[in-house]
Write a protein that holds these residues in place. Sequence first.
Motif, PDB file in Angstrom:
ATOM      1  N   LEU A 114      33.736 -33.041  12.898  1.00 18.86           N
ATOM      2  CA  LEU A 114      33.529 -33.055  11.442  1.00 18.86           C
ATOM      3  C   LEU A 114      34.826 -32.619  10.788  1.00 18.86           C
ATOM      4  O   LEU A 114      35.301 -31.507  11.025  1.00 18.86           O
ATOM      5  CB  LEU A 114      32.408 -32.076  11.074  1.00 18.86           C
ATOM      6  N   ARG A 122      39.373 -35.375   6.944  1.00 16.55           N
ATOM      7  CA  ARG A 122      40.328 -36.488   7.063  1.00 16.55           C
ATOM      8  C   ARG A 122      39.733 -37.700   7.776  1.00 16.55           C
ATOM      9  O   ARG A 122      40.409 -38.707   7.989  1.00 16.55           O
ATOM     10  CB  ARG A 122      41.554 -36.061   7.895  1.00 16.55           C
ATOM     11  N   GLY A 177      34.594 -26.823  12.299  1.00 18.46           N
ATOM     12  CA  GLY A 177      35.710 -25.905  12.525  1.00 18.46           C
ATOM     13  C   GLY A 177      35.663 -24.665  11.654  1.00 18.46           C
ATOM     14  O   GLY A 177      34.741 -24.448  10.867  1.00 18.46           O
ATOM     15  N   ALA A 178      36.714 -23.859  11.810  1.00 22.01           N
ATOM     16  CA  ALA A 178      36.829 -22.623  11.030  1.00 22.01           C
ATOM     17  C   ALA A 178      37.749 -22.872   9.827  1.00 22.01           C
ATOM     18  O   ALA A 178      38.056 -24.018   9.503  1.00 22.01           O
ATOM     19  CB  ALA A 178      37.357 -21.522  11.938  1.00 22.01           C
ATOM     20  N   LEU A 206      32.223 -35.965   5.865  1.00 15.26           N
ATOM     21  CA  LEU A 206      30.979 -36.005   5.082  1.00 15.26           C
ATOM     22  C   LEU A 206      31.286 -36.374   3.639  1.00 15.26           C
ATOM     23  O   LEU A 206      30.428 -36.866   2.916  1.00 15.26           O
ATOM     24  CB  LEU A 206      30.301 -34.632   5.116  1.00 15.26           C
ATOM     25  N   SER A 207      32.536 -36.126   3.260  1.00 13.15           N
ATOM     26  CA  SER A 207      32.999 -36.379   1.893  1.00 13.15           C
ATOM     27  C   SER A 207      34.513 -36.163   1.926  1.00 13.15           C
ATOM     28  O   SER A 207      35.018 -35.500   2.827  1.00 13.15           O
ATOM     29  CB  SER A 207      32.304 -35.377   0.958  1.00 13.15           C
ATOM     30  N   LEU A 258      35.899 -34.257  -0.054  1.00 13.00           N
ATOM     31  CA  LEU A 258      36.054 -32.874  -0.515  1.00 13.00           C
ATOM     32  C   LEU A 258      36.111 -31.929   0.675  1.00 13.00           C
ATOM     33  O   LEU A 258      35.503 -32.194   1.707  1.00 13.00           O
ATOM     34  CB  LEU A 258      34.846 -32.464  -1.377  1.00 13.00           C
ATOM     35  N   LEU A 302      34.629 -28.817   2.222  1.00 11.34           N
ATOM     36  CA  LEU A 302      33.406 -28.029   2.031  1.00 11.34           C
ATOM     37  C   LEU A 302      33.526 -26.712   2.791  1.00 11.34           C
ATOM     38  O   LEU A 302      34.169 -26.657   3.853  1.00 11.34           O
ATOM     39  CB  LEU A 302      32.192 -28.800   2.575  1.00 11.34           C
TER      40      LEU A 302
HETATM   41  C1  LIG Z   1      36.809 -24.907   5.218  1.00 15.41           C
HETATM   42  S1  LIG Z   1      36.828 -26.283   6.256  1.00 15.41           S
HETATM   43  C2  LIG Z   1      38.472 -26.307   6.908  1.00 15.41           C
HETATM   44  C3  LIG Z   1      39.484 -26.821   6.001  1.00 15.41           C
HETATM   45  C4  LIG Z   1      40.831 -26.862   6.652  1.00 15.41           C
HETATM   46  N1  LIG Z   1      41.805 -26.378   5.738  1.00 15.41           N
HETATM   47  C5  LIG Z   1      41.183 -28.267   7.121  1.00 15.41           C
HETATM   48  O1  LIG Z   1      42.289 -28.690   6.815  1.00 15.41           O
HETATM   49  O2  LIG Z   1      40.414 -28.900   7.813  1.00 15.41           O
HETATM   50  C6  LIG Z   1      35.938 -25.736   7.682  1.00 15.41           C
HETATM   51  C7  LIG Z   1      35.254 -26.827   8.462  1.00 15.41           C
HETATM   52  O3  LIG Z   1      34.196 -27.370   7.678  1.00 15.41           O
HETATM   53  C8  LIG Z   1      34.002 -28.748   8.011  1.00 15.41           C
HETATM   54  N2  LIG Z   1      34.195 -29.549   6.792  1.00 15.41           N
HETATM   55  C9  LIG Z   1      34.593 -29.142   5.577  1.00 15.41           C
HETATM   56  N3  LIG Z   1      34.641 -30.163   4.724  1.00 15.41           N
HETATM   57  C10 LIG Z   1      34.259 -31.267   5.405  1.00 15.41           C
HETATM   58  C11 LIG Z   1      34.088 -32.633   5.059  1.00 15.41           C
HETATM   59  N4  LIG Z   1      34.325 -33.085   3.847  1.00 15.41           N
HETATM   60  N5  LIG Z   1      33.676 -33.476   6.025  1.00 15.41           N
HETATM   61  C12 LIG Z   1      33.420 -33.032   7.269  1.00 15.41           C
HETATM   62  N6  LIG Z   1      33.565 -31.753   7.642  1.00 15.41           N
HETATM   63  C13 LIG Z   1      33.969 -30.875   6.730  1.00 15.41           C
HETATM   64  C14 LIG Z   1      35.042 -29.097   9.072  1.00 15.41           C
HETATM   65  O4  LIG Z   1      34.474 -29.045  10.351  1.00 15.41           O
HETATM   66  C15 LIG Z   1      36.103 -28.017   8.884  1.00 15.41           C
HETATM   67  O5  LIG Z   1      36.835 -27.791  10.054  1.00 15.41           O
END
Ligand SMILES: C[S@@+](CC[C@H](N)C(=O)[O-])C[C@H]1O[C@@H](n2cnc3c(N)ncnc32)[C@H](O)[C@@H]1O
Length: 173
Positions: free
Chosen positions: A89, A92, A121-122, A140-141, A143, A145
């Motif tokens: 997930l 990108r 991920g974290a 998922l988007s 954005l 999240l």
């Molecule tokens: C706060 S986000 C990490 C953001 C991080 N700066 C990055 O560049 O990936 C934490 C985790 O939430 C999940 N996540 C957040 N937004 C997502 C999205 N739009 N689609 C899929 N997974 C997402 C991913 O697994 C990601 O590693």
Amino acid sequence: MLISLACSILRSLLHSLLHLTEYTTHHMHHTIIAAGKPALKYCKDGTAEYLKRLTRYGKYELKHIKDGSSEDVSKRHLEASQGSIRIVLDERGEQLTTEQLVKKISDWEMRGEKRATYMIGASDGHTPELRDSADLVWALSPLTLQHELALVVLLEQLYRVATIQRGEPYHRV
Ligand SMILES: C[S@@+](CC[C@H](N)C(=O)[O-])C[C@H]1O[C@@H](n2cnc3c(N)ncnc32)[C@H](O)[C@@H]1O
């Protein structure tokens, strides 16, 4: 008389076909691996709600792994998902419609895949190595999240897919 005979033949054909699909399509074991301890109450509630609903549809298991650097977390994800379909997930990744997701999961099931692992991920996200090893990098988007919120959205989509596969009326287009 003729019509009712035709209807009953059709009904029994349909019944046999349904039985056949039950035998040929086997359902995968879905494991969701999320980094970090759950902390947000509204996400804990959402997670519990969808996991409860999913128990009727197959094997869905949620595991939490220790938080840490991107490298450490991705390494744990890689180890935990060995021998399984890897779904990373990541914002990108590829954006899918729910129907496209149903097709992907159904195709893996038809191919006889036994396990699918969904990885969240974290704070620093996943390493390029983990993304490169994935069968699917799924956004998922576009954005970013909060990771627990991403988990709730993921579980709702898995629930939606399960109901579509069963022909149940949860999903409307
Ligand atoms: C706060 S986000 C990490 C953001 C991080 N700066 C990055 O560049 O990936 C934490 C985790 O939430 C999940 N996540 C957040 N937004 C997502 C999205 N739009 N689609 C899929 N997974 C997402 C991913 O697994 C990601 O590693």
